[in-house]
Design a protein around this motif. Structure first.
Motif, PDB file in Angstrom:
ATOM      1  N   LEU A 172       0.835  -1.204   0.000  1.00 24.96           N
ATOM      2  CA  LEU A 172       0.000   0.000   0.000  1.00 24.96           C
ATOM      3  C   LEU A 172       0.867   1.251   0.000  1.00 24.96           C
ATOM      4  O   LEU A 172       0.539   2.255  -0.645  1.00 24.96           O
ATOM      5  CB  LEU A 172      -0.920  -0.008   1.217  1.00 24.96           C
ATOM      6  CG  LEU A 172      -1.977  -1.122   1.260  1.00 24.96           C
ATOM      7  CD1 LEU A 172      -2.739  -1.093   2.580  1.00 24.96           C
ATOM      8  CD2 LEU A 172      -2.947  -0.987   0.085  1.00 24.96           C
ATOM      9  N   ARG A 173       1.980   1.190   0.730  1.00 27.88           N
ATOM     10  CA  ARG A 173       2.876   2.340   0.781  1.00 27.88           C
ATOM     11  C   ARG A 173       3.467   2.624  -0.596  1.00 27.88           C
ATOM     12  O   ARG A 173       3.561   3.787  -1.015  1.00 27.88           O
ATOM     13  CB  ARG A 173       3.983   2.079   1.797  1.00 27.88           C
ATOM     14  CG  ARG A 173       4.933   3.254   2.010  1.00 27.88           C
ATOM     15  CD  ARG A 173       5.957   2.933   3.084  1.00 27.88           C
ATOM     16  NE  ARG A 173       6.840   4.067   3.317  1.00 27.88           N
ATOM     17  CZ  ARG A 173       7.905   4.361   2.575  1.00 27.88           C
ATOM     18  NH1 ARG A 173       8.224   3.588   1.548  1.00 27.88           N
ATOM     19  NH2 ARG A 173       8.659   5.421   2.851  1.00 27.88           N
ATOM     20  N   GLN A 174       3.868   1.600  -1.305  1.00 29.23           N
ATOM     21  CA  GLN A 174       4.451   1.783  -2.633  1.00 29.23           C
ATOM     22  C   GLN A 174       3.424   2.341  -3.616  1.00 29.23           C
ATOM     23  O   GLN A 174       3.760   3.146  -4.488  1.00 29.23           O
ATOM     24  CB  GLN A 174       5.012   0.446  -3.157  1.00 29.23           C
ATOM     25  CG  GLN A 174       6.251  -0.050  -2.422  1.00 29.23           C
ATOM     26  CD  GLN A 174       7.409   0.917  -2.542  1.00 29.23           C
ATOM     27  OE1 GLN A 174       7.604   1.563  -3.580  1.00 29.23           O
ATOM     28  NE2 GLN A 174       8.187   1.041  -1.464  1.00 29.23           N
ATOM     29  N   GLN A 175       2.165   1.916  -3.440  1.00 27.13           N
ATOM     30  CA  GLN A 175       1.113   2.456  -4.305  1.00 27.13           C
ATOM     31  C   GLN A 175       0.948   3.964  -4.078  1.00 27.13           C
ATOM     32  O   GLN A 175       0.782   4.735  -5.034  1.00 27.13           O
ATOM     33  CB  GLN A 175      -0.209   1.734  -4.018  1.00 27.13           C
ATOM     34  CG  GLN A 175      -0.230   0.285  -4.493  1.00 27.13           C
ATOM     35  CD  GLN A 175      -1.508  -0.434  -4.094  1.00 27.13           C
ATOM     36  OE1 GLN A 175      -2.372   0.135  -3.424  1.00 27.13           O
ATOM     37  NE2 GLN A 175      -1.648  -1.695  -4.507  1.00 27.13           N
ATOM     38  N   LYS A 176       1.005   4.385  -2.835  1.00 26.71           N
ATOM     39  CA  LYS A 176       0.895   5.812  -2.536  1.00 26.71           C
ATOM     40  C   LYS A 176       2.137   6.559  -3.011  1.00 26.71           C
ATOM     41  O   LYS A 176       2.039   7.707  -3.479  1.00 26.71           O
ATOM     42  CB  LYS A 176       0.705   6.020  -1.032  1.00 26.71           C
ATOM     43  CG  LYS A 176      -0.636   5.532  -0.504  1.00 26.71           C
ATOM     44  CD  LYS A 176      -0.789   5.915   0.971  1.00 26.71           C
ATOM     45  CE  LYS A 176      -2.172   5.560   1.482  1.00 26.71           C
ATOM     46  NZ  LYS A 176      -2.409   6.057   2.846  1.00 26.71           N
ATOM     47  N   LEU A 177       3.283   5.915  -2.882  1.00 22.96           N
ATOM     48  CA  LEU A 177       4.536   6.545  -3.308  1.00 22.96           C
ATOM     49  C   LEU A 177       4.496   6.860  -4.801  1.00 22.96           C
ATOM     50  O   LEU A 177       5.026   7.890  -5.254  1.00 22.96           O
ATOM     51  CB  LEU A 177       5.717   5.623  -2.988  1.00 22.96           C
ATOM     52  CG  LEU A 177       7.122   6.183  -3.201  1.00 22.96           C
ATOM     53  CD1 LEU A 177       7.356   7.400  -2.312  1.00 22.96           C
ATOM     54  CD2 LEU A 177       8.176   5.110  -2.924  1.00 22.96           C
ATOM     55  N   ALA A 178       3.858   5.993  -5.575  1.00 21.61           N
ATOM     56  CA  ALA A 178       3.790   6.189  -7.023  1.00 21.61           C
ATOM     57  C   ALA A 178       2.940   7.394  -7.410  1.00 21.61           C
ATOM     58  O   ALA A 178       3.057   7.913  -8.533  1.00 21.61           O
ATOM     59  CB  ALA A 178       3.236   4.933  -7.684  1.00 21.61           C
ATOM     60  N   THR A 179       2.087   7.852  -6.490  1.00 20.85           N
ATOM     61  CA  THR A 179       1.223   8.993  -6.804  1.00 20.85           C
ATOM     62  C   THR A 179       1.892  10.337  -6.490  1.00 20.85           C
ATOM     63  O   THR A 179       1.329  11.382  -6.808  1.00 20.85           O
ATOM     64  CB  THR A 179      -0.090   8.907  -6.008  1.00 20.85           C
ATOM     65  OG1 THR A 179       0.204   9.015  -4.611  1.00 20.85           O
ATOM     66  CG2 THR A 179      -0.805   7.579  -6.275  1.00 20.85           C
ATOM     67  N   LEU A 180       3.066  10.332  -5.869  1.00 22.84           N
ATOM     68  CA  LEU A 180       3.745  11.573  -5.523  1.00 22.84           C
ATOM     69  C   LEU A 180       4.318  12.256  -6.751  1.00 22.84           C
ATOM     70  O   LEU A 180       4.621  11.611  -7.765  1.00 22.84           O
ATOM     71  CB  LEU A 180       4.878  11.300  -4.522  1.00 22.84           C
ATOM     72  CG  LEU A 180       4.487  10.757  -3.140  1.00 22.84           C
ATOM     73  CD1 LEU A 180       5.741  10.538  -2.298  1.00 22.84           C
ATOM     74  CD2 LEU A 180       3.522  11.689  -2.436  1.00 22.84           C
ATOM     75  N   THR A 181       4.489  13.561  -6.663  1.00 21.17           N
ATOM     76  CA  THR A 181       5.142  14.309  -7.735  1.00 21.17           C
ATOM     77  C   THR A 181       6.642  14.043  -7.691  1.00 21.17           C
ATOM     78  O   THR A 181       7.182  13.549  -6.683  1.00 21.17           O
ATOM     79  CB  THR A 181       4.890  15.811  -7.576  1.00 21.17           C
ATOM     80  OG1 THR A 181       5.524  16.264  -6.369  1.00 21.17           O
ATOM     81  CG2 THR A 181       3.396  16.110  -7.497  1.00 21.17           C
TER      82      THR A 181
END
Length: 518
Positions: free
Chosen positions: A331-340
């Motif tokens: 889940l953390r990696q999925q959120k990381l992918a949404t960062l600028t």
């Protein structure tokens, strides 16, 4: 029936009615009394209710016959009289008419013996404001004691009011023990037979030390609070700490005055015990249990117990993550992918190399990619989901409790005082302080001996810091040692050696807490 007969029957009826009313009112308002054997007779219904809820004059404290007479003499204008007396008291203070001021304060007390603010304000006015108007420290001391005695008089009329007892403890401890003339005040306090002989037995201390007399007042506050007479306007976290802090202040004061024997060691041992006991008290907080809505209680020692809240949180988190291994990181990696790109770059930059803007970006990014326990539990499917949600709630509550304990410990500087009590009861620390004390005493009469004691004292402090390495992280201790080093260096300059020796034992303390360029 004749007119005379009707009049007679009417009079008889009125008389019977009056008797019934009198009996009814007596049954309601008859005061409680004692019979010949001394047994209390409960009195009427209102008297029983007053006794039940502690509303009688006798339940609140002493009854002042003079005060009751003055109240009657004001003919219902007591409020007007009180306002006039307050203005007159202020006028006498401005004119420095101390005799008239004392008389006016006594009149105010008689008119409003149950009004706590009268006692508090005027006691503060006398001890803190009037006392500073005098040049002779003995006169200042007498007015400080007048304020404390004024509080004691207020306590006699309000025996179940902890605020006045707390004020007495504060005045006795801090006004005497923290004043510029504290050395003289403490000596006068120990010699004040009139004051100590008039104290209630439970407040007397054989040492006649102001800090220990104040400590007994603070202990009385806790007893009243726990008996149901709540301390208003002050957090339990603070007023529960006052008694052990007074013991610490006592130990610190006698060492500062040159006592380095077993008395000082025992004072610090007692301080350590009482501070540890304070950490075991259930402290009411301003926080509520999210599950029940009830007020939460904490114990400051709970952070250090084997089963502390952080350990409980880690246990629940481990059990939660075991239900779905690797899911939190996914889940953390999925959120990381949404960062600028700027946010990812800020995260990848080492903290020491980040600019202020990058630091803010990185902090915001960390919050965005964090996976909460509840969020993790919500993603677990099947029969384990209910268990996961329960573990998430327990982990969150345990983390919150650990955070609350940390906040409250910081408010009272809990860890510093615990460490201080531990270090000060070490004979090695006492010896170091003794060397420095003797050096300061001899600096103007025997400089070579003073320098020798400074060297011994600073070397002893080196051993103390090596034995208790956490002490080096304490700024208060560091700055205190820098002041000692500055005095040592000043006296070295008197013999033409302005620089410290190359093997100076506390160079790390000076580098860390000394002024730049010194």
């Amino acid at each position: 029936m004749t007119y005379r007969e009707r009049a007679l029957y009417s009079k008889i009826g009125y008389g019977v009615g009056i008797c019934i009313c009198v009996l009814f009112l007596y049954s309601l308002g008859a005061p409680s009394t004692r019979d010949s054997s001394g047994q209390v007779l409960p009195g009427g219904h209102l008297a029983q209710l007053r006794a039940q809820y502690g509303l009688t004059e006798a339940n609140l404290g002493e009854i002042s016959a003079a005060g009751e007479t003055i109240k009657l003499a004001t003919l219902g204008l007591r409020g007007v009289a009180v306002n006039l007396l307050w203005e007159r008291a202020h006028e006498y203070k401005m004119k420095k008419d101390w005799t008239s001021l004392s008389a006016t304060l006594q009149q105010l007390a008689k008119l409003q013996p149950r009004f706590i603010s009268v006692w508090q304000f005027q006691a503060w006015n006398v001890s803190y404001n009037c006392s500073v108007e005098f040049d002779d420290y003995r006169d200042r001391y007498r007015w400080v004691i007048k304020g404390i005695q004024y509080l004691r008089e207020g306590i006699s009329y309000n025996q179940y009011e902890p605020r006045l007892l707390w004020d007495q403890g504060w005045f006795t401890g801090h006004k005497i023990g923290r004043a510029d003339e504290k050395t003289q005040f403490r000596r006068l306090f120990r010699q004040d037979n009139d004051f100590h002989d008039s104290l209630p037995l439970e407040l007397r201390d054989p040492t006649r030390d102001n800090w220990l007399c104040g400590k007994r007042c603070f202990q009385g506050v806790v007893q009243l609070h726990e008996a149901g007479h709540k301390m208003k306007g002050k957090s339990p976290l603070l007023f529960y700490s006052d008694a052990p802090k007074s013991q610490i202040n006592y130990a610190d004061a006698i060492v500062e005055e040159g006592i380095f024997d077993e008395v000082a060691l025992e004072a610090w041992r007692r301080a350590a015990v009482e501070w540890r006991q304070y950490g075991k008290v259930n402290i009411e907080t301003t926080f509520r249990d999210p599950r029940t809505g009830e007020i939460l209680f904490i114990r400051l020692n709970d952070k250090d117990e084997d089963e502390n809240y952080l350990a409980q949180a880690q246990k629940h988190i481990a059990a939660l993550e075991a239900l779905a291994p690797g899911l939190r990181e996914k889940l953390r990696q999925q959120k990381l992918a949404t960062l600028t790109k700027r946010e990812r770059d800020a995260l990848e930059t080492p903290p020491a190399q980040r600019t202020a803007q990058e630091y803010e970006l990185a902090m915001a990014a960390e919050r965005k990619i964090a996976v909460s326990h509840e969020e993790l539990a919500q993603r677990i499917e099947g029969p384990q989901r209910a268990k996961a949600l329960q573990l998430a709630r327990e982990a969150k509550l345990a983390e919150q409790m650990a955070e609350y304990i940390d906040r409250y410990r910081q408010i009272v500087n809990f860890e510093y005082w615990r460490l201080r009590c531990q270090v000060e009861q070490d004979p090695q620390t006492l010896q170091a302080r003794k060397y420095i004390y003797e050096a300061d005493q001899e600096a103007l009469i025997n400089l070579p001996k003073a320098l020798e004691n400074y060297q011994k004292g600073l070397a002893a402090w080196r051993k103390v810091l090596d034995t208790h390495p956490k002490l080096l992280d304490d700024r208060t201790t560091g700055e205190e040692l820098v002041e000692v080093i500055d005095r040592y260096r000043e006296h070295l300059g008197r013999i033409g050696e302005p620089r410290l020796p190359p093997d100076f034992p506390l160079q790390d303390v000076l580098d860390r807490y000394g002024k730049k360029g010194s």
